[in-house]
Design an enzyme around this catalytic site. Sequence first.
Site, PDB file in Angstrom:
ATOM      1  N   TYR A 134       0.793  -1.229   0.000  1.00  0.00           N
ATOM      2  CA  TYR A 134       0.000   0.000   0.000  1.00  0.00           C
ATOM      3  C   TYR A 134       0.827   1.282   0.000  1.00  0.00           C
ATOM      4  CZ  TYR A 134      -3.615  -3.358   1.151  1.00  0.00           C
ATOM      5  OH  TYR A 134      -4.457  -4.434   1.130  1.00  0.00           O
TER       6      TYR A 134
ATOM      7  N   ASN B  39     -13.589   2.774  -1.581  1.00  0.00           N
ATOM      8  CA  ASN B  39     -12.654   1.666  -1.409  1.00  0.00           C
ATOM      9  C   ASN B  39     -13.215   0.824  -0.273  1.00  0.00           C
ATOM     10  OD1 ASN B  39     -10.632  -0.152  -0.784  1.00  0.00           O
ATOM     11  ND2 ASN B  39      -8.983   1.297  -1.125  1.00  0.00           N
TER      12      ASN B  39
ATOM     13  N   HIS C 205     -14.817  -8.247  -1.163  1.00  0.00           N
ATOM     14  CA  HIS C 205     -14.824  -9.649  -1.562  1.00  0.00           C
ATOM     15  C   HIS C 205     -15.985 -10.456  -1.002  1.00  0.00           C
ATOM     16  CE1 HIS C 205     -10.939  -8.304  -2.791  1.00  0.00           C
ATOM     17  NE2 HIS C 205     -10.610  -8.043  -1.540  1.00  0.00           N
TER      18      HIS C 205
ATOM     19  N   ASP D 263     -25.602  -4.454  -1.918  1.00  0.00           N
ATOM     20  CA  ASP D 263     -27.020  -4.105  -1.998  1.00  0.00           C
ATOM     21  C   ASP D 263     -27.262  -2.633  -1.674  1.00  0.00           C
ATOM     22  OD1 ASP D 263     -27.529  -6.709  -2.729  1.00  0.00           O
ATOM     23  OD2 ASP D 263     -28.359  -7.307  -0.783  1.00  0.00           O
TER      24      ASP D 263
ATOM     25  N   HIS E 290      -9.203   0.659  -5.660  1.00  0.00           N
ATOM     26  CA  HIS E 290      -8.299  -0.111  -4.798  1.00  0.00           C
ATOM     27  C   HIS E 290      -6.873   0.343  -5.052  1.00  0.00           C
ATOM     28  CE1 HIS E 290     -11.385  -2.862  -3.417  1.00  0.00           C
ATOM     29  NE2 HIS E 290     -11.841  -2.831  -4.655  1.00  0.00           N
ATOM     30  N   ILE E 291      -6.120   0.504  -3.995  1.00  0.00           N
ATOM     31  CA  ILE E 291      -4.732   0.949  -4.095  1.00  0.00           C
ATOM     32  C   ILE E 291      -3.890  -0.093  -4.825  1.00  0.00           C
ATOM     33  CG2 ILE E 291      -2.666   1.527  -2.744  1.00  0.00           C
ATOM     34  CD1 ILE E 291      -4.712   2.583  -0.566  1.00  0.00           C
ATOM     35  N   SER E 292      -4.061  -1.349  -4.449  1.00  0.00           N
ATOM     36  CA  SER E 292      -3.307  -2.440  -5.080  1.00  0.00           C
ATOM     37  C   SER E 292      -4.154  -3.063  -6.186  1.00  0.00           C
ATOM     38  CB  SER E 292      -2.937  -3.501  -4.044  1.00  0.00           C
ATOM     39  OG  SER E 292      -4.100  -4.155  -3.564  1.00  0.00           O
TER      40      SER E 292
ATOM     41  N   ARG F 150      -8.839 -12.440  -3.074  1.00  0.00           N
ATOM     42  CA  ARG F 150      -9.039 -11.014  -3.362  1.00  0.00           C
ATOM     43  C   ARG F 150      -9.424 -10.748  -4.817  1.00  0.00           C
ATOM     44  NH1 ARG F 150      -7.001  -8.209   1.103  1.00  0.00           N
ATOM     45  NH2 ARG F 150      -5.275  -9.253   2.172  1.00  0.00           N
TER      46      ARG F 150
END
Length: 146
Positions: A23, A74, A80, A87, A100-102, A111
């Site tokens: 990260y 995020n 996941h 919903d 997402h950072i990664s 993931r």
Amino acid sequence: MKKVLLVNGPNLNRLGVREVNVYGKGTLATLEADMKQEAEAMGVELECFQSNHEGAIIDRIHEAEDIYEGIILNPGAFTHYSYAIRDAIASISIPVIEVHISNIHQRESFRHESVTAAVCAGQIVGFGFYGYKLALFALMEKLREA
């Protein structure tokens, strides 16, 4: 002036100390300050929110529809498996960009799947903190198209 909500999920308050090899060394405070500056330059008011609690995130998503034009989200690990957040996103009429950072598709197999992406306007992964700026640009473009 357009208003956007930036929501960061669980463990993102640990940025800068948690898995810096994944990260980076930047903190949540740095990310939020940079995003507010970027938003202001675009004529956008940005509010930031972080929670480690699924229900709090759901509540903010529900409330956002009456306050903001869009959301940058995020969901962290909730990405996941949180059908409840999925919903909540599906229940609102404003666009949500998942970020997402990664690159979640290059990490552990658990993931790879996002249960929230299908109800988002788009997903940006793997560009570090810059991905949040890309999400803001994409959200503004989505709003222009509407």
